[in-house]
Design an enzyme around this catalytic site. Structure first.
Site, PDB file in Angstrom:
ATOM      1  N   VAL A  19       0.869  -1.209  -0.084  1.00 35.89           N
ATOM      2  CA  VAL A  19       0.037  -0.022   0.082  1.00 35.89           C
ATOM      3  C   VAL A  19       0.851   1.353  -0.150  1.00 35.89           C
ATOM      4  O   VAL A  19       0.659   2.162  -0.783  1.00 35.89           O
ATOM      5  CB  VAL A  19      -0.765   0.028   1.002  1.00 35.89           C
ATOM      6  N   TYR A 142      -3.499 -11.572  15.042  1.00 40.87           N
ATOM      7  CA  TYR A 142      -3.518 -10.439  14.161  1.00 40.87           C
ATOM      8  C   TYR A 142      -4.769  -9.496  14.290  1.00 40.87           C
ATOM      9  O   TYR A 142      -4.909  -8.433  14.446  1.00 40.87           O
ATOM     10  CB  TYR A 142      -3.198 -10.674  12.826  1.00 40.87           C
ATOM     11  N   LYS A 193       2.181 -18.274  -8.230  1.00 41.52           N
ATOM     12  CA  LYS A 193       2.232 -19.773  -8.582  1.00 41.52           C
ATOM     13  C   LYS A 193       1.727 -19.837 -10.345  1.00 41.52           C
ATOM     14  O   LYS A 193       2.317 -20.525 -11.091  1.00 41.52           O
ATOM     15  CB  LYS A 193       0.845 -20.590  -8.156  1.00 41.52           C
TER      16      LYS A 193
END
Length: 320
Positions: A19, A142, A193
């Site tokens: 960000v 968190y 991936k």
């Protein structure tokens, strides 16, 4: 009063991350003379340390702070070290807000996450529902640390009159993300991936069933919205920054868009032995739309394509 004395000095913690890099890009494009932007990284100070935090705030003497710094990671990292996520983030948040109060910072905008919301809840979730129950067990450390910022903002405002507020983005993605497969969030993990599947001609495999549903916000869109919050949003209570409810997609749909971005011909494979995590956490952005009814978000297809192109170009220096 001359123009320079009116200038906002905006300090961004976590400025080298996903960000922060997007905010730097937008601030440079805007080039507003009434704002000076300073972007910190973890190399500038250990924000878990109160003295280092106080020293860095004092050094730059900001009028405004955007607090992005946090210990972050994907589902499987949370499952391994929930205690670290709790204690490290509580220390960081406490040190930053206390230092801002002591140094007389005019306004602080802290960045939360939709994981602050209860696991067992009704959907869509909105800003009033944060404390209605415990968060999902997979990332409770968190979640509680981030949830407490809402409480701290209210307390600092009530006792000291501080203009501290917070934003709650949905799943963020974009250039400069953490693409490390060990601890990446779902979308950057899938993009990495996809990159490896293309480069090495190996299967493109998704962890889990692909059924969980998420709202994804492109980092540049979020940067613009945080900057609007800093300049215009006057409430202490948090605001959800998210695409509309209708833009929620499944992980499987996201995987198909990633496969399309990398032009992968083979079909997407699913490793159903892996955990899905929380199945859904649909967020209501009605409060944001009340303020900004016409804000146009980057389409998920375009954002994924731009992020995939960025990773291909910057792979050697990316967080992989």
């Amino acid at each position: 009063m001359d123009a320079k004395s009116k200038q906002k000095v905006v300090l961004v913690t976590g400025g080298s991350g996903l960000v922060g890099q997007a905010m730097k890009k937008v601030s440079e494009e805007e080039n507003r003379p009434d704002e000076k932007w300073i972007f910190l990284s973890s190399k500038d100070a250990d924000l878990r340390d109160p003295e280092e935090t106080r020293a860095i705030i004092k050094k730059y003497n900001p009028t405004h702070v955007v607090h992005l710094a946090a210990m972050v990671g994907g589902l499987y990292k949370h499952l391994r070290v929930n205690c670290d996520f709790l204690t490290f983030n509580i220390r960081i948040n406490d040190n930053v807000l206390d230092s801002c109060k002591e140094m007389g910072v005019e306004k602080v905008v802290s960045c939360l996450s939709t994981c602050v919301f209860p696991d067992q809840t009704t959907y869509p979730i909105d800003e009033t529902m944060i404390h209605n129950g415990p968060p999902h067990d997979s990332n409770f450390g968190y979640s509680y640390a981030k949830r407490m910022i809402v409480v701290m903002n209210r307390a600092y405002n009530m006792q000291y009159g501080c203009q501290f507020t917070s934003v709650i983005p949905t799943n963020i993605y974009g250039p400069h993300d953490n693409f490390n497969l060990e601890d990446a969030h779902v979308l950057p993990g899938l993009i990495h991936k996809g990159y490896l599947a293309k480069q090495k001609s190996i299967p493109f495999t998704v962890c889990g069933t692909g059924t969980p549903r998420r709202q994804f916000i492109y980092s540049v869109d979020l940067a613009k919205l945080i900057m609007w919050t800093l300049r215009e949003y006057e409430e202490i209570e948090p605001i959800i920054l998210s695409v509309d409810k209708e833009d929620e997609v499944s992980v499987g749909e996201v995987a198909e868009l990633v496969a399309e971005a990398f032009d992968l011909k083979d079909k997407v494979l699913y490793d159903t032995s892996k955990s899905d995590g929380q199945i859904k956490k649909t967020a209501n952005n009605a409060k944001l739309r009340k303020y900004l009814p016409n804000f146009k978000f980057t389409s998920l297809r375009q954002g994924i394509r731009e992020t995939a192109e960025w990773l291909e170009t910057h792979y050697e220096n990316a967080r992989v």
